[in-house]
Design a protein around this motif. Structure first.
Motif, PDB file in Angstrom:
ATOM      1  N   ILE A 117      46.380  38.563  43.799  1.00 28.06           N
ATOM      2  CA  ILE A 117      46.060  38.932  45.180  1.00 28.06           C
ATOM      3  C   ILE A 117      47.065  39.937  45.743  1.00 28.06           C
ATOM      4  O   ILE A 117      46.690  40.913  46.389  1.00 28.06           O
ATOM      5  CB  ILE A 117      46.009  37.666  46.065  1.00 28.06           C
ATOM      6  CG1 ILE A 117      44.795  36.809  45.687  1.00 28.06           C
ATOM      7  CG2 ILE A 117      45.970  38.030  47.547  1.00 28.06           C
ATOM      8  CD1 ILE A 117      44.806  35.429  46.326  1.00 28.06           C
ATOM      9  N   ALA A 152      41.517  38.628  47.206  1.00 29.62           N
ATOM     10  CA  ALA A 152      41.243  39.817  46.376  1.00 29.62           C
ATOM     11  C   ALA A 152      39.902  39.602  45.683  1.00 29.62           C
ATOM     12  O   ALA A 152      39.844  39.177  44.528  1.00 29.62           O
ATOM     13  CB  ALA A 152      42.347  40.031  45.343  1.00 29.62           C
ATOM     14  N   GLU A 187      37.886  41.582  44.379  1.00 23.80           N
ATOM     15  CA  GLU A 187      37.726  42.374  43.159  1.00 23.80           C
ATOM     16  C   GLU A 187      38.393  41.714  41.956  1.00 23.80           C
ATOM     17  O   GLU A 187      38.054  42.005  40.807  1.00 23.80           O
ATOM     18  CB  GLU A 187      38.299  43.777  43.363  1.00 23.80           C
ATOM     19  CG  GLU A 187      39.815  43.862  43.522  1.00 23.80           C
ATOM     20  CD  GLU A 187      40.299  43.497  44.924  1.00 23.80           C
ATOM     21  OE1 GLU A 187      41.515  43.626  45.181  1.00 23.80           O
ATOM     22  OE2 GLU A 187      39.463  43.087  45.757  1.00 23.80           O
ATOM     23  N   ASN A 188      39.344  40.793  42.218  1.00 21.88           N
ATOM     24  CA  ASN A 188      40.023  40.076  41.128  1.00 21.88           C
ATOM     25  C   ASN A 188      39.558  38.626  41.001  1.00 21.88           C
ATOM     26  O   ASN A 188      40.171  37.833  40.289  1.00 21.88           O
ATOM     27  CB  ASN A 188      41.540  40.114  41.344  1.00 21.88           C
ATOM     28  CG  ASN A 188      42.106  41.504  41.190  1.00 21.88           C
ATOM     29  OD1 ASN A 188      41.597  42.315  40.409  1.00 21.88           O
ATOM     30  ND2 ASN A 188      43.167  41.810  41.937  1.00 21.88           N
TER      31      ASN A 188
END
Length: 571
Positions: free
Chosen positions: A291, A552, A554-555
């Protein structure tokens, strides 16, 4: 061969069922341990004529002083139960002094008998104290001048109030409700407690990870990850806005993450220490670095959470994982050789009985744990409360810490059994025999700075035991000793009027100083230890940067819900 194995399994199940039944009848106390302790003492005492003669002489001297209206040598009258001035009046003074003299006589009788095993001596002495506490004159109406005076003042209405309190407590016990009713005060999780803004950014079967919203324009690039004990709800560290360690850190320019443990039930019976390690600090560290993009993280652990974090840090050091910037341990033990009076209940027979009890229900219930902690401080937690609530007819107004303390959790069968055996009984971590991923870990592999916090009157993790982590490492260590107990000493807001602490840093190559000498050498500082810890962290952090985003996606770590999350609300 198959039949033999089946018969052995049936026999083991029968033995476990018998053990569980005994545990239910005795409140989880192993009668064999008490019998062994008493037998060990009784046989050696019977063979000690000098000890017997000394006790006869002591009894004669005490009785003579009492007969002459003098106070026995050891009965100082400073016991909190007898603090009221009315205890100095006749005949209550004689009752008090006789009881205190008897208490001291039994203390001498059950200690320093040649040949008695130290643990048996400690256990017998402890149990004798429990029995004497029960018959203290302060517990009985005719012998307690405070109760008699209150009865005269109120015309007996104190007993009516006491009866109502007793009925209320009994009703709550039958309904399995907390001792402190949330509706009795402004103590609601997410509304008045655990209110620091943030988001849950990760969740698995054992924990939720909370990322708190920054309150400063810039933060140190090294996040702070806090691992609380799973024997308690995490929000003792985010109690009220005025008593929140989390809020204090956020206001000091730190990016803070907190683990919130799930309250396990019977379905989690097989969750062990490895599960708590993998799904706890290991999973949280992966999420935090993903993050924030931080290369290094400040890790902190409280009580059991601190012990687990120490294990995680040792495993990371062994494997060359350099993601930790520092390690902070709050009232957390790493060497269990002197774990206080709680260790009296951790014998092979006691652990076996607890295992049988947990095997049947799948977990250790909070009420069963509370019984052991109450015994450790029976004067403060049981008898004093009984006199106040039921005889004097008073009630202490609940506070946030009391409300949190009543919001207890359970312990899975496998984890608690492993914790008791591997750490309390076998002390594997201190001896370098605790295994992670099939290989042992050692705290002397640590090369990051470590800070420990102990509390002066801790009955769960005595500060001298917490202090021992300095003997197990070969890195720079700092130790803070603050006043207060296991919980109240850690919850130490900066504006608290009655807080003090000691702090000292020891370099890795400095000679070891024992706990008592350390306490005598290090000066006392007035105030809370929180600012000192924040300064310690800041000195080991880089220059502040723009705060990271929350979560996060995207992660794989999207914000899931607002703090305090869902796990903390489980009952």
């Amino acid at each position: 061969m198959v039949n033999f194995q089946k018969n052995a399994e049936r026999a083991q199940i029968l033995d476990r069922m018998a053990g569980a039944g005994i545990a239910q009848a005795t409140g989880g106390i192993a009668p064999t341990a008490l019998i062994n302790a008493w037998t060990d003492w009784a046989l050696h005492f019977a063979l000690s004529p000098g000890k017997q003669a000394d006790l006869v002489d002591k009894a004669w001297r005490d009785a003579s002083r009492l007969a002459l209206g003098m106070q026995p040598e050891t009965a100082t009258g400073t016991d909190r139960r007898f603090a009221a001035p009315s205890w100095d009046d006749a005949p209550f003074r004689l009752m008090r002094d006789s009881f205190l003299a008897s208490e001291d006589w039994w203390r001498v009788a059950t200690t320093q008998t040649r040949g008695v095993a130290p643990q048996n001596e400690a256990m017998l002495s402890f149990m004798v104290r429990q029995m004497l506490d029960a018959v203290a004159p302060s517990n009985f109406v005719p012998f307690n001048p405070e109760v008699l005076a209150r009865t005269r003042e109120t015309g007996g209405s104190n007993f009516v109030e006491g009866a109502l309190h007793a009925i209320e407590d009994a009703t709550r016990a039958v309904q399995a409700k907390a001792d402190v009713a949330p509706e009795a005060g402004d103590f609601r999780v997410g509304e008045t407690m655990a209110t620091t803004p943030g988001k849950v950014v990760a969740r698995n079967r054992l924990m939720e990870l909370i990322q708190y919203t920054p309150t400063t324009e810039k933060v140190h690039p090294e996040p702070v990850m806090i691992v609380p004990a799973w024997i308690m709800k995490y929000y003792i560290l985010d109690l009220t806005p005025q008593e929140s360690l989390v809020r204090h850190l956020v206001d000091q320019g730190f990016s803070v993450f907190m683990l919130s443990w799930r309250n396990p039930d019977a379905d989690d019976r097989d969750c062990g220490m490895a599960d708590y390690l993998d799904l706890g600090p290991r999973a949280a560290l992966d999420a935090i670095t993903a993050i924030t993009g931080a290369e290094r993280v400040h890790a902190a652990g409280y009580c059991l959470g601190g012990t687990l974090m120490a294990i995680a840090a040792a495993a990371m050091a062994r494997d060359g994982d350099e993601r930790l910037a520092s390690l902070s341990l709050f009232a957390a033990q790493t060497d269990f050789t002197e774990a206080g009076e709680l260790s009296l209940f951790i014998t092979e027979g006691q652990v076996a009985l607890l295992e049988d009890m947990m095997w049947r229900q799948g977990y250790l219930d909070s009420s069963q744990m509370a019984g052991a902690f109450t015994m450790l401080r029976s004067n403060d937690l049981f008898w004093t409360r009984m006199v106040r609530d039921y005889l004097l007819g008073e009630r202490v107004s609940p506070n946030a810490l009391m409300a949190w303390n009543a919001d207890a959790t359970r312990m899975p069968y496998a984890m608690h059994a492993q914790y008791l055996r591997w750490l309390f009984l076998e002390n594997r971590l201190a001896h370098g025999r605790y295994e992670v991923d099939g290989r042992p870990v050692a705290l002397n592999d640590l090369r990051i700075p470590v800070i420990g916090v102990g509390t002066e009157t801790d009955h769960v993790a005595p500060w001298s035991s917490v202090y021992k982590f300095q003997r197990l490492t070969e890195t720079q260590t700092t130790f803070i000793l603050t006043n207060g107990g296991h919980n109240a000493g850690i919850v130490s807001r900066p504006d608290h009027p009655r807080r003090h602490y000691r702090i000292h840093t020891t370099e890795h190559d400095a000679p070891f100083v024992d706990a008592q000498s350390w306490m005598e050498q290090v000066p006392v500082r007035q105030g809370s230890w929180w600012p000192a810890w924040a300064e310690w962290l800041a000195a080991r952090s880089a220059e502040p940067v723009t705060p990271p985003a929350t979560g996060a996606p995207e992660n794989g770590y999207p914000p899931l819900c607002d703090a305090p999350g869902t796990y903390v609300l489980q009952r």
